[in-house]
Design a protein around this motif. Structure first.
Motif, PDB file in Angstrom:
ATOM      1  N   GLY A 299       0.809  -1.204   0.000  1.00 42.34           N
ATOM      2  CA  GLY A 299       0.000   0.000   0.000  1.00 42.34           C
ATOM      3  C   GLY A 299       0.844   1.257   0.000  1.00 42.34           C
ATOM      4  N   ASP A 300       0.830   2.022  -1.118  1.00 41.73           N
ATOM      5  CA  ASP A 300       1.674   3.214  -1.238  1.00 41.73           C
ATOM      6  C   ASP A 300       3.062   2.876  -0.714  1.00 41.73           C
ATOM      7  OD1 ASP A 300      -0.203   5.826  -1.888  1.00 41.73           O
ATOM      8  OD2 ASP A 300      -1.307   4.243  -0.857  1.00 41.73           O
ATOM      9  N   ALA A 301       3.629   1.811  -1.261  1.00 38.75           N
ATOM     10  CA  ALA A 301       4.797   1.161  -0.676  1.00 38.75           C
ATOM     11  C   ALA A 301       6.112   1.686  -1.249  1.00 38.75           C
ATOM     12  CB  ALA A 301       4.703  -0.354  -0.874  1.00 38.75           C
ATOM     13  N   TRP A 302       7.127   1.682  -0.428  1.00 38.60           N
ATOM     14  CA  TRP A 302       8.472   2.156  -0.773  1.00 38.60           C
ATOM     15  C   TRP A 302       9.216   1.037  -1.506  1.00 38.60           C
ATOM     16  CZ3 TRP A 302       9.994   6.824  -1.274  1.00 38.60           C
ATOM     17  CH2 TRP A 302      11.314   7.250  -1.097  1.00 38.60           C
ATOM     18  N   THR A 303       8.612   0.529  -2.563  1.00 35.97           N
ATOM     19  CA  THR A 303       9.129  -0.638  -3.280  1.00 35.97           C
ATOM     20  C   THR A 303      10.342  -0.311  -4.130  1.00 35.97           C
ATOM     21  OG1 THR A 303       6.820  -1.357  -3.409  1.00 35.97           O
ATOM     22  CG2 THR A 303       8.429  -2.607  -4.694  1.00 35.97           C
ATOM     23  N   SER A 304      10.287   0.829  -4.817  1.00 32.05           N
ATOM     24  CA  SER A 304      11.405   1.282  -5.648  1.00 32.05           C
ATOM     25  C   SER A 304      11.651   2.759  -5.346  1.00 32.05           C
ATOM     26  CB  SER A 304      11.104   1.075  -7.137  1.00 32.05           C
ATOM     27  OG  SER A 304      12.198   1.479  -7.926  1.00 32.05           O
ATOM     28  N   PRO A 305      12.433   3.046  -4.319  1.00 30.81           N
ATOM     29  CA  PRO A 305      12.593   4.421  -3.839  1.00 30.81           C
ATOM     30  C   PRO A 305      12.999   5.430  -4.903  1.00 30.81           C
ATOM     31  CG  PRO A 305      13.517   2.888  -2.254  1.00 30.81           C
ATOM     32  CD  PRO A 305      13.152   2.079  -3.461  1.00 30.81           C
ATOM     33  N   ILE A 306      13.888   5.048  -5.794  1.00 31.42           N
ATOM     34  CA  ILE A 306      14.354   6.030  -6.771  1.00 31.42           C
ATOM     35  C   ILE A 306      13.270   6.380  -7.778  1.00 31.42           C
ATOM     36  CG2 ILE A 306      15.333   4.379  -8.424  1.00 31.42           C
ATOM     37  CD1 ILE A 306      16.719   7.842  -7.283  1.00 31.42           C
ATOM     38  N   ASP A 307      12.387   5.439  -8.102  1.00 29.91           N
ATOM     39  CA  ASP A 307      11.280   5.747  -9.007  1.00 29.91           C
ATOM     40  C   ASP A 307      10.361   6.799  -8.395  1.00 29.91           C
ATOM     41  OD1 ASP A 307      11.639   4.198 -11.391  1.00 29.91           O
ATOM     42  OD2 ASP A 307      11.231   2.400 -10.218  1.00 29.91           O
ATOM     43  N   TYR A 308      10.162   6.724  -7.071  1.00 29.82           N
ATOM     44  CA  TYR A 308       9.336   7.733  -6.412  1.00 29.82           C
ATOM     45  C   TYR A 308      10.044   9.084  -6.382  1.00 29.82           C
ATOM     46  CZ  TYR A 308       6.507   3.761  -5.125  1.00 29.82           C
ATOM     47  OH  TYR A 308       5.727   2.631  -5.188  1.00 29.82           O
ATOM     48  N   THR A 309      11.315   9.064  -6.038  1.00 31.62           N
ATOM     49  CA  THR A 309      12.065  10.313  -5.950  1.00 31.62           C
ATOM     50  C   THR A 309      12.090  11.028  -7.298  1.00 31.62           C
ATOM     51  OG1 THR A 309      13.440   9.265  -4.244  1.00 31.62           O
ATOM     52  CG2 THR A 309      14.241  11.327  -5.187  1.00 31.62           C
ATOM     53  N   LEU A 310      12.289  10.283  -8.379  1.00 33.55           N
ATOM     54  CA  LEU A 310      12.316  10.864  -9.724  1.00 33.55           C
ATOM     55  C   LEU A 310      10.946  11.345 -10.181  1.00 33.55           C
ATOM     56  CD1 LEU A 310      14.696   8.294 -11.459  1.00 33.55           C
ATOM     57  CD2 LEU A 310      15.221  10.694 -10.993  1.00 33.55           C
ATOM     58  N   SER A 311       9.884  10.830  -9.564  1.00 33.37           N
ATOM     59  CA  SER A 311       8.524  11.204  -9.987  1.00 33.37           C
ATOM     60  C   SER A 311       8.053  12.510  -9.373  1.00 33.37           C
ATOM     61  CB  SER A 311       7.534  10.092  -9.604  1.00 33.37           C
ATOM     62  OG  SER A 311       7.265  10.094  -8.206  1.00 33.37           O
ATOM     63  N   TRP A 312       8.716  12.972  -8.322  1.00 34.76           N
ATOM     64  CA  TRP A 312       8.197  14.116  -7.574  1.00 34.76           C
ATOM     65  C   TRP A 312       8.108  15.381  -8.419  1.00 34.76           C
ATOM     66  CZ3 TRP A 312      11.750  13.151  -2.736  1.00 34.76           C
ATOM     67  CH2 TRP A 312      11.258  12.049  -2.036  1.00 34.76           C
ATOM     68  N   ALA A 313       9.173  15.710  -9.128  1.00 32.52           N
ATOM     69  CA  ALA A 313       9.188  16.964  -9.889  1.00 32.52           C
ATOM     70  C   ALA A 313       8.102  17.000 -10.967  1.00 32.52           C
ATOM     71  CB  ALA A 313      10.575  17.204 -10.482  1.00 32.52           C
ATOM     72  N   PRO A 314       7.997  15.990 -11.839  1.00 34.21           N
ATOM     73  CA  PRO A 314       6.923  16.044 -12.840  1.00 34.21           C
ATOM     74  C   PRO A 314       5.524  15.985 -12.238  1.00 34.21           C
ATOM     75  CG  PRO A 314       8.123  13.950 -12.970  1.00 34.21           C
ATOM     76  CD  PRO A 314       8.915  14.849 -12.080  1.00 34.21           C
ATOM     77  N   TYR A 315       5.359  15.234 -11.165  1.00 36.21           N
ATOM     78  CA  TYR A 315       4.053  15.136 -10.519  1.00 36.21           C
ATOM     79  C   TYR A 315       3.607  16.500 -10.008  1.00 36.21           C
ATOM     80  CZ  TYR A 315       0.525  13.537  -7.104  1.00 36.21           C
ATOM     81  OH  TYR A 315      -0.632  13.345  -6.383  1.00 36.21           O
ATOM     82  N   LEU A 316       4.492  17.193  -9.300  1.00 37.44           N
ATOM     83  CA  LEU A 316       4.132  18.498  -8.741  1.00 37.44           C
ATOM     84  C   LEU A 316       4.006  19.572  -9.813  1.00 37.44           C
ATOM     85  CD1 LEU A 316       6.292  18.565  -5.479  1.00 37.44           C
ATOM     86  CD2 LEU A 316       3.847  18.094  -5.711  1.00 37.44           C
ATOM     87  N   LEU A 317       4.807  19.473 -10.864  1.00 37.38           N
ATOM     88  CA  LEU A 317       4.694  20.438 -11.967  1.00 37.38           C
ATOM     89  C   LEU A 317       3.336  20.306 -12.641  1.00 37.38           C
ATOM     90  CD1 LEU A 317       6.070  22.588 -13.774  1.00 37.38           C
ATOM     91  CD2 LEU A 317       6.834  20.683 -15.237  1.00 37.38           C
ATOM     92  N   ASN A 318       2.908  19.079 -12.892  1.00 34.00           N
ATOM     93  CA  ASN A 318       1.614  18.850 -13.553  1.00 34.00           C
ATOM     94  C   ASN A 318       0.444  19.312 -12.695  1.00 34.00           C
ATOM     95  OD1 ASN A 318       2.746  17.752 -15.882  1.00 34.00           O
ATOM     96  ND2 ASN A 318       2.740  15.673 -15.062  1.00 34.00           N
ATOM     97  N   LEU A 319       0.617  19.262 -11.368  1.00 30.67           N
ATOM     98  CA  LEU A 319      -0.449  19.694 -10.472  1.00 30.67           C
ATOM     99  C   LEU A 319      -0.398  21.192 -10.183  1.00 30.67           C
ATOM    100  CD1 LEU A 319      -0.574  16.804  -7.839  1.00 30.67           C
ATOM    101  CD2 LEU A 319      -2.216  17.270  -9.649  1.00 30.67           C
ATOM    102  N   GLY A 320       0.676  21.857 -10.597  1.00 27.07           N
ATOM    103  CA  GLY A 320       0.782  23.294 -10.401  1.00 27.07           C
ATOM    104  C   GLY A 320       1.395  23.721  -9.088  1.00 27.07           C
ATOM    105  N   PHE A 321       1.989  22.797  -8.333  1.00 27.13           N
ATOM    106  CA  PHE A 321       2.600  23.161  -7.060  1.00 27.13           C
ATOM    107  C   PHE A 321       3.967  23.816  -7.235  1.00 27.13           C
ATOM    108  CE2 PHE A 321      -0.446  19.990  -5.508  1.00 27.13           C
ATOM    109  CZ  PHE A 321      -0.943  20.637  -4.380  1.00 27.13           C
ATOM    110  N   ILE A 322       4.613  23.581  -8.368  1.00 27.42           N
ATOM    111  CA  ILE A 322       5.910  24.183  -8.659  1.00 27.42           C
ATOM    112  C   ILE A 322       5.905  24.685 -10.094  1.00 27.42           C
ATOM    113  CG2 ILE A 322       7.204  22.789  -6.989  1.00 27.42           C
ATOM    114  CD1 ILE A 322       8.037  20.965  -9.320  1.00 27.42           C
ATOM    115  N   ASP A 323       6.887  25.552 -10.414  1.00 31.68           N
ATOM    116  CA  ASP A 323       7.035  26.021 -11.790  1.00 31.68           C
ATOM    117  C   ASP A 323       8.211  25.298 -12.431  1.00 31.68           C
ATOM    118  OD1 ASP A 323       9.251  27.171 -10.627  1.00 31.68           O
ATOM    119  OD2 ASP A 323       8.528  29.240 -10.832  1.00 31.68           O
ATOM    120  N   VAL A 324       8.571  25.691 -13.635  1.00 32.45           N
ATOM    121  CA  VAL A 324       9.637  25.010 -14.367  1.00 32.45           C
ATOM    122  C   VAL A 324      10.974  25.142 -13.639  1.00 32.45           C
ATOM    123  CG1 VAL A 324      10.949  24.967 -16.528  1.00 32.45           C
ATOM    124  CG2 VAL A 324       8.465  25.255 -16.582  1.00 32.45           C
TER     125      VAL A 324
END
Length: 460
Positions: A195-220
């Motif tokens: 459940g929302d598991a830390w299975t592949s830590p680097i995949d999550y870490t690499l996903s943060w920037a595009p995820y937040l950019l698409n949601l509008g929490f950060i800019d380019v």
């Protein structure tokens, strides 16, 4: 302010269990018998467990499956967070939780790894340093629980792990299956749930920037800063510098929080106080040991507790566990709830960023155990895009069939609550309107998931 008091009442059953205890809260009875205790999983290592027997109308508790719940961190307490803040019979505001999983299942909360919650070690050298050792300790724990409650050996067992608990759960399931096959333990292991598991830590870490950019929490510009540090983390991880990767993962979080001007890592839609420009906080965090700061952010990064409940909570979780639960359960004075949790995180720093995707593959390819992955769409720390990324790379017998399987919608009372794709023993649930603590955020969709995978679920 209402005083929070535990009252103990001994309840005897005609089953061959040890004494089951009915723990009652001031004005809020749990309405279910319980049992708890310690298992010495190895020399100097004492693991605590707390069983809630189902409240379902059954002749025998063993008519319902057993859920074993593992919390994350590493260092977060299952008997604390999982029990009182997510799915146990009573919440932190002292209210009966109407969607508790105890309504329909037996639930076993385990403070794991040793040193977490009420679990403790006699000396810090007995703390675990890698996931395999954690798994072996859990097998020893389960043997001890079965010695106390032998009727549960044949009861369908479903291992749930949230966050880092998912990383531990999959290795535990694999080790447990090995011992079942070797005949060293009798257990009816059916499924493991990540459940929302830390299975592949680097995949999550690499996903943060595009995820937040698409949601509008950060800019380019923010995207570039976060993504650059995430890629730096990936480079040192590939070089085998695992402890340094943990430190750089933490620095990625510091940059992320500064660029987003504060965000809840566990559910991006939760209210969180705006603290303005927080570069000063980043400087302060950066001035102390990175892993200590990472632990604080990963385990104790808490939104205001009052935002979760209709009325202010009377006690913090730590205070309640130390001043109310500890004496009520008559636990040893050798342990203070959570006192070793920082050391738990630190000793696992070299293992923290290592993936366990290969273990998921082994469970799928070598065992009959079902693997269920579920992810809340609003989770940041273990984002859904990161989960989908490692799933798509998995090397298992059903890879192509899973990829071509339909992604079906799941509705409750004509409302779309999520999606499901599955093939054979593997299932992936996308959970709408849910974050990291999905069972609490959206009990409707998790109820459907429980019904489909364990045959029982709370009805809404």
């Amino acid at each position: 302010m209402k005083t929070f008091i535990f009252k103990l009442t001994l309840v005897l059953y005609s089953l061959s269990f040890n004494e089951a205890i009915d723990v009652r809260y001031d004005g809020f009875p749990t309405e279910n018998p319980q049992n708890w205790g310690y298992v010495d999983v190895r020399e100097g290592a004492h693991m605590f467990w707390w069983m809630h027997f189902t409240k379902a109308n059954v002749n025998n508790f063993t008519e319902r499956p057993l859920i074993l719940w593992l919390q994350g961190g590493p260092g977060s307490s299952s008997t604390g967070y999982g029990n009182f803040e997510i799915l146990g019979p009573i919440d932190l505001a002292e209210q009966t939780r109407n969607f508790t999983w105890v309504n329909t299942h037996n639930v076993l909360f385990v403070d794991n790894p040793v040193g977490t919650g009420f679990s403790y070690v006699d000396d810090m050298r007995y703390l675990t340093t890698d996931n395999k050792q954690i798994a072996k300790d859990l097998v020893s724990l389960l043997k001890g629980v079965y010695n106390v409650l032998p009727e549960f050996k044949n009861v369908p067992l479903h291992i749930f792990g949230e966050s880092y608990g998912g990383k531990m759960a999959i290795e535990f399931a694999y080790e447990l299956n090995l011992e079942i096959q070797q005949g060293t333990i009798e257990s009816n292991l059916v499924g493991v749930y990540l459940g929302d598991a830390w299975t592949s830590p680097i995949d999550y870490t690499l996903s943060w920037a595009p995820y937040l950019l698409n949601l509008g929490f950060i800019d380019v510009d923010g995207f570039q800063k976060i993504n650059n540090m995430a890629q730096r983390t990936e480079r040192v991880l590939k070089q085998g510098q695992y402890t340094l990767a943990t430190d750089l993962w933490y620095m990625t979080e510091v940059i992320l929080e500064e660029e987003a001007r504060a965000i809840d890592f566990y559910n991006v839609q939760y209210d969180i106080p705006y603290r303005g420009e927080i570069s000063e906080k980043a400087k302060i965090l950066g001035s102390i040991t990175p892993r200590d700061s990472a632990y604080e952010l990963m385990v104790n990064y808490r939104r205001l507790e009052n935002s979760l409940y209709d009325s202010p909570v009377p006690l913090s979780l730590n205070t309640m566990m130390r001043t109310r639960v500890h004496p009520a359960l008559n636990l040893t004075n050798e342990v203070i709830f959570g006192s070793q949790q920082g050391a738990v995180f630190d000793t696992l720093a070299g293992d923290f960023m290592k993936p366990v995707v290969n273990v998921v593959e082994k469970v799928l390819n070598e065992t009959s155990v079902n693997v269920v992955v579920y992810n809340g769409q609003l989770d940041l720390i273990c984002s859904t895009p990161g989960t989908v990324e490692w799933i798509n790379r998995m090397n298992w017998y059903g890879r192509e069939n899973y990829a071509s399987a339909p992604r079906t919608g799941i509705s409750v009372n004509e409302n779309l609550e999520g999606y499901l794709r599955k093939f054979g023993k593997f299932s992936m649930y996308w959970l709408n309107r849910a974050g990291h603590m999905a069972p609490r955020d959206n009990p409707r969709i998790t109820s459907i998931m429980m019904r489909e995978t364990t045959n029982f679920a709370t009805v809404f």
